[in-house]
Design a protein around this motif. Structure first.
Motif, PDB file in Angstrom:
ATOM      1  N   GLU A  42       5.217   2.721   7.088  1.00  0.00           N
ATOM      2  CA  GLU A  42       6.053   1.584   6.685  1.00  0.00           C
ATOM      3  C   GLU A  42       7.541   1.927   6.719  1.00  0.00           C
ATOM      4  O   GLU A  42       8.361   1.177   6.207  1.00  0.00           O
ATOM      5  CB  GLU A  42       5.637   1.120   5.280  1.00  0.00           C
ATOM      6  CG  GLU A  42       5.793   2.193   4.211  1.00  0.00           C
ATOM      7  CD  GLU A  42       5.416   1.702   2.813  1.00  0.00           C
ATOM      8  OE1 GLU A  42       4.301   2.043   2.382  1.00  0.00           O
ATOM      9  OE2 GLU A  42       6.216   1.003   2.174  1.00  0.00           O
ATOM     10  N   GLY A  81       0.827  -1.200   0.000  1.00  0.00           N
ATOM     11  CA  GLY A  81       0.000   0.000   0.000  1.00  0.00           C
ATOM     12  C   GLY A  81       0.860   1.247   0.000  1.00  0.00           C
ATOM     13  O   GLY A  81       2.084   1.170   0.047  1.00  0.00           O
ATOM     14  N   THR A  82       0.222   2.397  -0.038  1.00  0.00           N
ATOM     15  CA  THR A  82       0.977   3.640  -0.217  1.00  0.00           C
ATOM     16  C   THR A  82       1.551   4.124   1.113  1.00  0.00           C
ATOM     17  O   THR A  82       1.020   3.825   2.185  1.00  0.00           O
ATOM     18  CB  THR A  82       0.081   4.734  -0.823  1.00  0.00           C
ATOM     19  OG1 THR A  82      -0.939   5.068   0.111  1.00  0.00           O
ATOM     20  CG2 THR A  82      -0.565   4.265  -2.115  1.00  0.00           C
ATOM     21  N   ARG A  83       2.646   4.882   1.018  1.00  0.00           N
ATOM     22  CA  ARG A  83       3.361   5.316   2.228  1.00  0.00           C
ATOM     23  C   ARG A  83       2.503   6.201   3.115  1.00  0.00           C
ATOM     24  O   ARG A  83       2.478   6.039   4.335  1.00  0.00           O
ATOM     25  CB  ARG A  83       4.629   6.063   1.837  1.00  0.00           C
ATOM     26  CG  ARG A  83       5.654   5.151   1.258  1.00  0.00           C
ATOM     27  CD  ARG A  83       6.953   5.824   0.917  1.00  0.00           C
ATOM     28  NE  ARG A  83       7.786   4.847   0.258  1.00  0.00           N
ATOM     29  CZ  ARG A  83       8.528   3.949   0.905  1.00  0.00           C
ATOM     30  NH1 ARG A  83       8.586   3.967   2.213  1.00  0.00           N
ATOM     31  NH2 ARG A  83       9.210   3.047   0.243  1.00  0.00           N
ATOM     32  N   GLU A  84       1.801   7.144   2.519  1.00  0.00           N
ATOM     33  CA  GLU A  84       0.994   8.056   3.325  1.00  0.00           C
ATOM     34  C   GLU A  84      -0.218   7.350   3.924  1.00  0.00           C
ATOM     35  O   GLU A  84      -0.593   7.636   5.054  1.00  0.00           O
ATOM     36  CB  GLU A  84       0.565   9.270   2.488  1.00  0.00           C
ATOM     37  CG  GLU A  84       1.653  10.316   2.322  1.00  0.00           C
ATOM     38  CD  GLU A  84       1.964  11.090   3.604  1.00  0.00           C
ATOM     39  OE1 GLU A  84       1.276  10.884   4.614  1.00  0.00           O
ATOM     40  OE2 GLU A  84       2.921  11.890   3.575  1.00  0.00           O
ATOM     41  N   TYR A  85      -0.831   6.447   3.164  1.00  0.00           N
ATOM     42  CA  TYR A  85      -1.969   5.717   3.729  1.00  0.00           C
ATOM     43  C   TYR A  85      -1.481   4.862   4.895  1.00  0.00           C
ATOM     44  O   TYR A  85      -2.151   4.746   5.928  1.00  0.00           O
ATOM     45  CB  TYR A  85      -2.672   4.857   2.671  1.00  0.00           C
ATOM     46  CG  TYR A  85      -4.052   4.428   3.120  1.00  0.00           C
ATOM     47  CD1 TYR A  85      -5.137   5.292   3.001  1.00  0.00           C
ATOM     48  CD2 TYR A  85      -4.260   3.183   3.702  1.00  0.00           C
ATOM     49  CE1 TYR A  85      -6.393   4.929   3.444  1.00  0.00           C
ATOM     50  CE2 TYR A  85      -5.514   2.803   4.155  1.00  0.00           C
ATOM     51  CZ  TYR A  85      -6.583   3.676   4.018  1.00  0.00           C
ATOM     52  OH  TYR A  85      -7.831   3.309   4.470  1.00  0.00           O
ATOM     53  N   ASN A  86      -0.300   4.291   4.745  1.00  0.00           N
ATOM     54  CA  ASN A  86       0.263   3.474   5.812  1.00  0.00           C
ATOM     55  C   ASN A  86       0.621   4.306   7.044  1.00  0.00           C
ATOM     56  O   ASN A  86       0.527   3.830   8.167  1.00  0.00           O
ATOM     57  CB  ASN A  86       1.478   2.704   5.306  1.00  0.00           C
ATOM     58  CG  ASN A  86       1.051   1.503   4.475  1.00  0.00           C
ATOM     59  OD1 ASN A  86      -0.057   1.005   4.637  1.00  0.00           O
ATOM     60  ND2 ASN A  86       1.915   1.051   3.584  1.00  0.00           N
ATOM     61  N   LEU A  87       1.016   5.547   6.805  1.00  0.00           N
ATOM     62  CA  LEU A  87       1.270   6.469   7.915  1.00  0.00           C
ATOM     63  C   LEU A  87      -0.035   6.682   8.695  1.00  0.00           C
ATOM     64  O   LEU A  87      -0.054   6.641   9.935  1.00  0.00           O
ATOM     65  CB  LEU A  87       1.765   7.803   7.342  1.00  0.00           C
ATOM     66  CG  LEU A  87       2.874   8.548   8.052  1.00  0.00           C
ATOM     67  CD1 LEU A  87       4.062   7.675   8.354  1.00  0.00           C
ATOM     68  CD2 LEU A  87       3.312   9.740   7.211  1.00  0.00           C
ATOM     69  N   ALA A  88      -1.115   6.885   7.953  1.00  0.00           N
ATOM     70  CA  ALA A  88      -2.417   7.080   8.577  1.00  0.00           C
ATOM     71  C   ALA A  88      -2.865   5.808   9.302  1.00  0.00           C
ATOM     72  O   ALA A  88      -3.423   5.866  10.402  1.00  0.00           O
ATOM     73  CB  ALA A  88      -3.447   7.493   7.527  1.00  0.00           C
ATOM     74  N   LEU A  89      -2.577   4.673   8.697  1.00  0.00           N
ATOM     75  CA  LEU A  89      -2.943   3.386   9.294  1.00  0.00           C
ATOM     76  C   LEU A  89      -2.179   3.173  10.604  1.00  0.00           C
ATOM     77  O   LEU A  89      -2.755   2.746  11.612  1.00  0.00           O
ATOM     78  CB  LEU A  89      -2.617   2.278   8.288  1.00  0.00           C
ATOM     79  CG  LEU A  89      -3.256   0.918   8.468  1.00  0.00           C
ATOM     80  CD1 LEU A  89      -4.766   1.033   8.583  1.00  0.00           C
ATOM     81  CD2 LEU A  89      -2.887   0.031   7.273  1.00  0.00           C
TER      82      LEU A  89
END
Lengths: 432, 180
Positions: free
Chosen positions: B155, B118-126
């Motif tokens: 991530e 998945g994307t870095r920013e979405y993973n930051l939010a996750l």
């Protein structure tokens, strides 16, 4: 003779890795081009000054055009004559070699320093001059002159503005002997040369995004072990910190007028999109949902923001119309669509798309609502469209190393750089 | 590290005290006066019973302290893909941490992480959401939100460098860090 010495010197320099580009090496590997690429011969320009030129302009032009996948440049080895002036051009020589276009020129030193370049492009079949021009550049700007010539030729022959004079920002990560990561925010020419480190950190750096004038980068840095958004002038190196809050401070995206930054804060307990007004230093909240909202990106008219949201249970891309406040969902195909970027004309949406568990780059035609997967690699991330809309650069993996690769928006042209020591990730194509 | 040990020792004391308190209130003041009465009459059957009860209570307290100590050693909590809900098996350890935080008043940083997919920013939010669900659970158990800070690395800081299911499952985590 002179030219041979120049070549030998260049090859030596390249051999010594003094001018080794990050992902281009000497040739970006074109893995897929158009069916009938235009054939062009770029003859080494005549140098009318003393000594040896620091750059080989015609090699740079040939490499630029070849990298687009729409051109094939003739190797100098195969040329039958090396004209540098109009009266030295024998069209027959180039017809035999099946060349469609011929580029010749001269470079002379300027009294005040720097170079004056004159170039002429000929149509071999029509036997006519297509375009000619003069470019004046400073002492260390021969590569700029070459990219400008590439831009002119590309625009004249394809009808699309060239994007060779642009730059790419990206993050590299190297793990040292003690197992610690070293993060670097880098910028380089679109061909990978002239790499420059603008920030170096032991803590993660991510999400570079260019200001519309191409002078500044906004990015996220974890220095001090807390994430914050920074704005850095890439020319002067001057940096400012955007006011930060507890939790996330992330995903900066410049508005088209350069006056605002959309970004993500979790200060109210959940990742939400905000707009930061740079002059007034005020934040306005844009999204309001208990699901994740992140990765904002502006439409070219500045009237809407697209963002990734988990509000439907899985990450999908939505659009918020800033005037009406209306939110619409844009992606429906697949269970993971994220990090969207709109083309300049607003018609195409590029994104990270998961298909059968694998992450690819996809493009959706918003007019016809058709989604097309552009890449066959895996763990593809961070698509960033060239300012002319022809290509996009993205991060992918090769033998567990991050590399950068290119694909045209129509999927016809693909190229990639070789795996380099360390990881390269998060490319961002400069707007100019 | 040393700081953490001091916390653990003080926690041991806290658990022992609590356990002792429990047993004395459990026995009531009547048991105490009965013991005094029996003391005047010399060694009796009731005396032995009281002694055994005391030993049992001490053993219980020691066991509880050991269990709490063990639970406090668990500082990494794992999550399912694209999920931020706390797994059932994480609750006992989180309750021990909550008890400790309430008693000690110390601060804790919740470091949220995601796997590389998945994307870095979405993973930051996750990662942020994962830290936040732990934070919510701790506050429900009485910890002040002022004691808790979330920092999501997404991530960017993998615990396991592989690119397979095992590595991914180890990377989807929240790490609880004291004294920062």
């Amino acid at each position: 003779m002179n030219r041979n010495i120049l070549h030998a010197t260049l090859m030596l320099l390249i051999g010594l890795c003094l001018v080794r580009p990050v992902w281009a090496e000497l040739t970006i590997e074109i893995t897929q081009g158009v069916d009938n690429p235009t054939r062009i011969a770029a003859v080494p320009f005549a140098w009318q000054g003393a000594g040896v030129l620091p750059e080989d302009i015609t090699s740079i032009v040939s490499a630029d055009l070849s990298r687009s996948g729409q051109f094939v440049a003739l190797s100098e080895r195969n040329m039958m004559s090396l004209p540098t002036r109009r009266e030295q051009v024998f069209y027959r020589d180039w017809r035999i070699l099946k060349q469609e276009f011929l580029l010749i020129g001269q470079i002379s030193p300027r009294a005040e320093g720097g170079y004056q370049t004159h170039y002429e492009l000929y149509d071999v079949f029509k036997q006519t001059l297509v375009v000619e021009g003069n470019i004046k550049v400073g002492r260390n700007q021969l590569r700029d002159a070459a990219h400008l010539i590439s831009d002119k030729i590309y625009e004249r022959l394809t009808g699309i503005k060239g994007a060779f004079s642009t730059r790419i920002a990206y993050v590299t990560v190297n793990r040292n002997a003690s197992g610690r990561d070293q993060f670097k925010m880098q910028i380089a020419d679109a061909d990978g040369y002239r790499e420059k480190t603008i920030r170096d950190s032991k803590e993660p750096l991510l999400s570079p995004h260019w200001s519309p004038d191409g002078n500044k980068l906004a990015y996220v840095s974890f220095e001090g072990r807390r994430p914050a958004v920074y704005i850095q002038n890439v020319g002067t190196g001057k940096r400012e910190k955007v006011p930060s809050f507890r939790g996330m401070n992330s995903a900066p995206a410049w508005s088209p007028d350069g006056k605002k930054l959309a970004m993500v804060l979790s200060k109210d307990g959940n990742p939400e999109v905000y707009i930061f007004d740079i002059a007034s230093r005020k934040f306005t909240r844009v999204t309001r949902h208990f699901g994740i909202d992140t990765e904002p990106s502006w439409s070219a008219d500045g009237k809407s923001l697209i963002f990734t949201s988990g509000r439907g249970g899985k990450p999908q891309i939505y659009r918020k119309h800033l005037l009406t406040g209306k939110v619409e969902r844009l992606t429906f195909e697949g269970d993971y669509n994220a990090r969207g970027r709109l083309s300049e004309d607003g018609r195409y949406l590029v994104m990270v798309h998961r298909r059968q568990g694998v992450f690819h780059i996809a493009v959706q035609d918003l007019k016809r609502n058709r989604l097309r997967v552009l890449t066959k690699t895996h763990l593809d991330e961070s698509p960033s469209i060239a300012p002319n809309g022809s290509m996009l650069i993205y991060a992918t993996n090769d033998r567990n190393k991050g590399i950068l690769a290119f694909v045209s928006l129509d999927g016809r042209v693909k190229s990639r750089g070789p795996a380099k020591f360390g990881d390269v990730r998060e490319p961002a194509w400069s707007p100019r | 590290m040393q700081l953490a040990n001091i916390f653990k020792v003080s926690l041991l004391g806290f658990v022992l005290a609590t356990a002792a308190g429990c047993s004395s209130t459990g026995g009531g003041s009547d048991a105490g006066s009965a013991a005094v009465d029996n003391g005047e009459a010399g060694y009796g059957a009731g005396d032995r019973a009281a002694l055994e009860a005391e030993e049992r209570a001490a053993a219980d307290a020691a066991r509880a302290a050991a269990e709490a100590e063990q639970l406090l050693n668990i500082t990494t909590f794992y999550f399912d893909f694209d999920q931020s809900s706390i797994k059932q098996e994480a609750r006992a350890a989180l309750e021990a941490h909550a008890a400790y935080l309430v008693q000690s008043g110390s601060n804790v940083v919740l470091e949220g992480h995601a796997d590389e997919r998945g994307t870095r920013e979405y993973n930051l939010a996750l990662g942020e959401r994962r830290a936040q669900s732990i934070a919510n659970y701790l506050t429900v158990l009485g910890v002040s939100s002022q004691q808790i800070e979330n920092v999501s690395y997404g991530e960017e800081r993998a615990a396991s460098m592989g690119h397979d299911d095992t590595s991914w499952s180890l990377n989807r985590r929240v790490e609880l860090r004291y004294g920062q």
